[in-house]
Each structure stands twice: as structure tokens, then as C-alpha cells.
Design a protein around this motif. Structure first.
Motif: not given
Lengths: 357, 357
Positions: B231-233, B69-70, B214-215, B338-344
Motif C-alpha cells: 500500500x505504501x508503494x 479492509x473490514x 492509506x497506511x 483485498x478486492x474490496x480495497x482495490x475497488x475503494x
């Protein structure tokens, strides 16, 4: 006695205010737990039940110290006061798991209650015991967590907050370490000497019962390091006097007042100042014959008590309580301690002795 | 599998850095404990031992989320990462007390070790058990306290810190509540249905294993409430998949990999998704005959496994794991993520399924 003395001090926040804040915190925790399911709600009920009816010595010491030092952080003080009470609740809950105690303050402990419920529902003895251990352990975890949360969220910033957290850290690990030493002493190949017993008492009880409340109250009132050090030493002495008094009451106290059986220390084979003092006296053969016997009878416990009295062990321990309390009082005579604080803590020192007489 | 995937992600802080920070925190705690006596030092050794050799999934999830998430709060992130690992250590320590487990990760648990030591020193069975319970409970208390301390001292101020503390609060009580529900389910008059089992799994494991890392990582990176809710869900779904996978591995896993006996869930009579699914199948009579039998043999456990396979229960649960993992992945497709988080996080979702195949 102690309750009356502290309540009579004009500058102590009212007990009602303290009880209200404790209730408010527990209510809030329990409503927050709704999403945590039936287990979480039940555990908060257990915490509330375990916290009920205490003498609130620890929070009152904290508030008295903060006020006597001219502290004005009333909101933070009340929050920390609730935190030290919950720390006590957490230790009692875990203590009941460790010692397998079934009664505290004259009522069944959390493990005993859950185990009985499970038995009634048809569980085996092992399953019932597991339910009791689970509830006691987890309820204690919630009480400990809420204590941490309240200190972490106290409305003070920067170094002041770190100092409070450092103190809590220190006290938790001394108490836990002291408790472990206390339990292991029962199975130690060599029976611990009086000095070891006193050191364990200091760690296990004095720290969170007297040192934490007094030092947290002082830090919040802005006390400098010199005063904090004096208070820490004095509080430690008073705390040892308090624990030794508990050892006395655990054997000679009125069960209706102490809320626990006067046989239990003996039955569990607890290593207390009483057994350490008894060792070199004529009472020892009688003590040794029954120490750690889970099936010790009331009659036998009575004979042990008589032997301890005749050999002068009871009087020796009473004197030791008085000496530690006096030492604590003398430390409070340090010029670094303001007269108002000395006046606020003196009743405590007196009552620690008075309750054993 | 999961380890390799996460380690391969370029933006995850090195495992070495994480291990070093964990060591540093435990070292500091142990030196601080010197004044707490031998008990406190021993307890920190126990915490260190219990924390050894874990896969560090939770801290790595936290660091990966923060980084993706930067987030730039590297010091705070590392501290929180150690906190979530210690929370896991604390729950494992208390779990071993509650379940009377004697082996974890292929080594004796803290209660087993202390009990054996006491027995060797001549203690009775009851005394030895008390020593084990004491050490496990108190070591867990220290790990839990250090987790709180690290979050409380994270270098973030005001609302941001309160958000972190709120999350920890919430997660601790859901986990504790879920654990109690899990233990009580064994003695419940009516066997819980699959939905109850899933709800308990969500509370007991998903919260602190996936939601908290994650949270916390997202909050530290400054994520807003909308993203946090998504993210929580998603984390909850992935966490349930993880716990269901554990249930599968607890019965069908390779003992050399899982580090625990494939008989133990059966012997303890644990209420898992496996037993809930088995109930309406032809496997049930075989399962029921051995469920909760402390003396169940390897042969009998093998027969239960075969019955579960033949009746399709194993496959059903594997599918359930996949469905929860897929659901979690789909939630991550939300445009707020964000795509980067999905990828991670994708490798995590994949590995939760892969380890059960």
C-alpha cells in the motif's frame, strides 16, 4: 548561577545523562530522516544546532521535581525532560522566524544562516528571505513533532498518559496564544498596561518554561490533583519572574552573557514590563523617542538605559521580579508540598532573582 | 470528480460525520484555549478558517481504506481522519508563511489577513509582515499539535499505537524535508532534473496526502507488514500523480476551480515538473524569460502557456500523471491487496488523472 544551584542538588540526574539522551533522540531522528532526503537531514542538523549550548533549565526542573517527589519512572522522566527541551527549541526556532532575529546565543539564527547561503548563491533578497523562513519554520515543526512524539511514547498508560498529553496541549496553546498577543501588542492602538504585559508573560513564557516541567515531573511521580494545582500556581509565579528577568536582561544585561544585542528589544519596539512601567515616569519621552526605531544606535540605547535608571524603572522591575519569585516561594510553603520538593525548587526561585542583580 | 467518486462508494463514512467530528475537535480546542487568552482563541479561529471548505480527500482515503479492509475501529478511524486533515491544514498554514502567498482557495491567507489588519491600525510594513508571519506560524503549530494529540490519544494500545506514531513521525519529516528541498531548488545553482523534481514531489506531497491516510487506515484495520508495504508503494505513486497534477493545474487550471492565480507558480519561479520537462524543449527560452519574475503579467503568462502547449510539454506532463496513476493502480493488483480495497482506491487513481484532462 541557576545551573550551579540545580547541579549541586544531589538528587538531580546528571547533566551528562540528559545530554546523552538528547543526542540519542536527535541521532535517531536524523538517521530515520535519511529516506526523507537532504532537506530532512539538514533540518535535523538545524534542530541539533539550535538545541546546542542551552542551559537545560526546563529538563532539569522536570527531573528535579520528579526525583524530589520520590518518582521512580526514570526512563519516562528522561524522555519527558528531552521533550520539554525540544519544545523550547521549537519555540525559539519559530520565534526567530517571527521576530526576524539574526543572532541567538551569539550565533546566527537558522533563518539568517539559510538566507546568507542563498544570497551567496546569487538569490534575490526575497528568495533568500524565503529560504530562511522555510528552514526556520520547518526545523521548528520537526522539533515540535519530536516533543509530541516523546510524550506520546512515554512508557505510561491510560489516564496517566492522557494527563501528560493534556498538559502538553494546554501549554502549547497558551504559549502560542501568548506569543501572538506579544507580537500584536507592538501594533495595538492603545499601549498595553502592566497587567496585560504580565498576563502575556505568564502565557508566553511561564507556561512552558516552568509550569510544564514542574507539572509533568509531578504527574509522572504520581502527584494528585491538589498538589498539581499548588505547583501550577507556584510555577506560574516563578515563570513570570523569569520572563520579567529576561526583559530586564534584554535591556540591561551583558551582551556577552545574554548572547543578544541590548538594542534589539528597543529596536523591535517590544512591549515589555519595562516599557509599561516607564510610561508613567519621566523616562517616557526618552524611551518613546527610540522605541521601535530599527536604526537605534548604541549611544541612543545607552541614553534610554540611563533614563530608565534615573527614573527608577530598572529598580521597580527588579523589585517586581523579586516579588513574583517570593510569591512563588510562598506558594511552595503549602503543606501539600513535600519538604524535599520545596528544597529542590528553592534554588530556582533564588537564582531567578539573583541573575538580575 | 474525486469527491463524487469517493462519496459514491457505499462503505465510506458519511462526510457529515467527518465534518461534525472536525468541528467538535476544533470547538473543544477553542474552549480549552479560553484560559490561553485572546491570542489562543484567535489562532483556533484561524485554524478553523484554514480548514474550511477543503475537499477532505485525505480523511476520506483513510476512512475508505479502514472500512474496505473490514476495520471496526470506527471511533479511532474518525479521530485519525481528523488528524490527517489537520496535518494538511498545518502544512498549508506554514506553506503560506514560507511562500508569502496571499490567496488560497480564493480567500486571503492568514498572514495576508493579519498583515492587512496591522496596516489598517497604522503599523509599518515590517511590523505588519511580522504580525502575519506570527499568526500563520503559530496557527500552524496549533494544527500540527492537535494532529499529534489525536493520533497519540487514539484508542489503541501498545505496538499498534507505536506503529501509528512511527508513521506520523516519518510522514512529517519527509514532508518537511521535501518542502525545504522544494524551496531551496529555486535558488540552486544547477536547475534540478526531472528525477529530483519527482523525488521532491514524492516527499513533499505524496507522503502526507496519500501514504499517511492509506497506511494509517490500514494499520488501524490490522493490516500486516506485507500489505502495508504494498500500500505504501502504491500510495506513493498515486501521490506523485496527484502532485504532478497540481503542477499542471497551477499553470493550466481554471483559477475559479483551483482558487489560486495561474501566474503564481511562474512568478515565484517554482521548480516544478513542468519547468524540468520544458528545459530541453523549444519552449524553454519563453519560460526562462518569465520564470521567477514577480511582476509577470497575465499576457506573458499566457504566452508561456502557449509555448508549453506547442512544444508538447503540457501533453508530456499529462502523460506522466497518467503513468504514475497507472503504476499505482497496478501495484494495487498485488494479491496481498483485498478486492474490496482495490475497488475503494480505484476511483481515486482514476480521478487523479481525470481532473487534469
Amino acid at each position: 548561577m541557576l545551573e550551579r544551584d540545580l547541579a549541586a542538588a544531589p538528587d538531580v540526574a546528571s547533566v551528562a545523562e540528559l545530554e546523552a539522551e538528547l543526542e540519542r533522540r536527535l541521532d535517531r531522528a536524523r538517521s530515520g530522516a535519511r529516506s526523507g532526503g537532504p532537506g530532512a537531514e539538514a533540518l535535523w542538523d538545524d534542530v541539533r544546532d539550535a538545541a546546542r549550548g542551552g542551559k537545560r533549565l526546563r529538563p532539569r526542573l522536570l527531573l528535579a521535581t520528579h526525583h524530589a517527589l520520590g518518582g521512580t519512572q526514570d526512563v519516562a522522566a528522561l524522555r519527558l525532560a528531552v521533550a520539554v527541551e525540544l519544545l523550547h527549541t521549537a519555540f525559539c526556532l519559530h520565534d526567530d522566524v517571527i521576530d526576524r532575529d539574526v543572532v541567538r546565543h551569539g550565533r546566527p539564527t537558522v533563518p539568517a544562516r539559510y538566507a546568507a547561503g542563498a544570497r551567496a548563491a546569487g538569490a534575490s533578497a526575497a528568495q533568500a528571505s524565503a529560504c530562511g523562513v522555510a528552514a526556520g519554520t520547518l526545523a521548528g515543526d520537526l522539533a515540535l513533532s519530536l516533543a509530541w512524539r516523546l510524550v506520546a511514547s512515554a512508557p505510561v498508560e491510560g489516564t496517566a498518559r492522557e494527563n501528560l498529553l493534556d498538559l502538553l496541549d494546554d501549554v502549547v496553546q497558551r504559549s502560542a496564544g501568548g506569543e501572538l498577543d506579544d507580537v500584536l501588542a507592538v501594533v495595538a492602538p492603545v499601549r498595553p498596561a502592566l497587567t496585560d504585559v504580565l498576563r502575556t508573560a505568564s502565557r508566553k513564557t511561564a507556561e512552558y518554561t516552568v509550569v510544564a516541567p514542574v507539572v509533568l515531573g509531578a504527574l509522572l511521580a504520581g502527584a494528585g490533583p491538589e498538589l498539581v494545582e499548588v505547583l501550577r500556581s507556584a510555577a506560574r509565579s516563578l515563570g513570570v519572574a523569569f520572563q520579567l528577568g529576561d526583559d530586564l536582561l534584554g535591556t540591561f544585561g551583558d551582551e556577552r552573557v545574554t548572547g543578544k544585542s541590548a538594542r534589539s528589544d528597543l529596536a523591535e519596539g517590544k512591549v515589555t514590563a519595562l516599557t509599561a512601567l516607564a510610561r508613567r515616569t519621566t523616562a517616557w519621552p526618552v524611551v518613546e523617542a527610540h522605541l521601535g526605531d530599527p536604526a537605534v544606535t548604541d549611544d541612543e540605547a545607552g541614553r534610554v538605559r540611563s533614563a530608565l535608571e534615573v527614573a527608577g524603572v530598572r529598580a521597580d522591575l527588579e523589585n517586581l521580579v523579586a516579588r513574583y519569585a517570593e510569591h512563588g516561594s510562598r506558594l511552595l510553603d503549602d503543606p501539600a508540598v513535600p519538604a524535599a520538593l520545596r528544597a529542590a525548587l528553592e534554588p530556582y526561585a533564588r537564582s531567578v532573582v539573583a541573575r538580575t542583580r
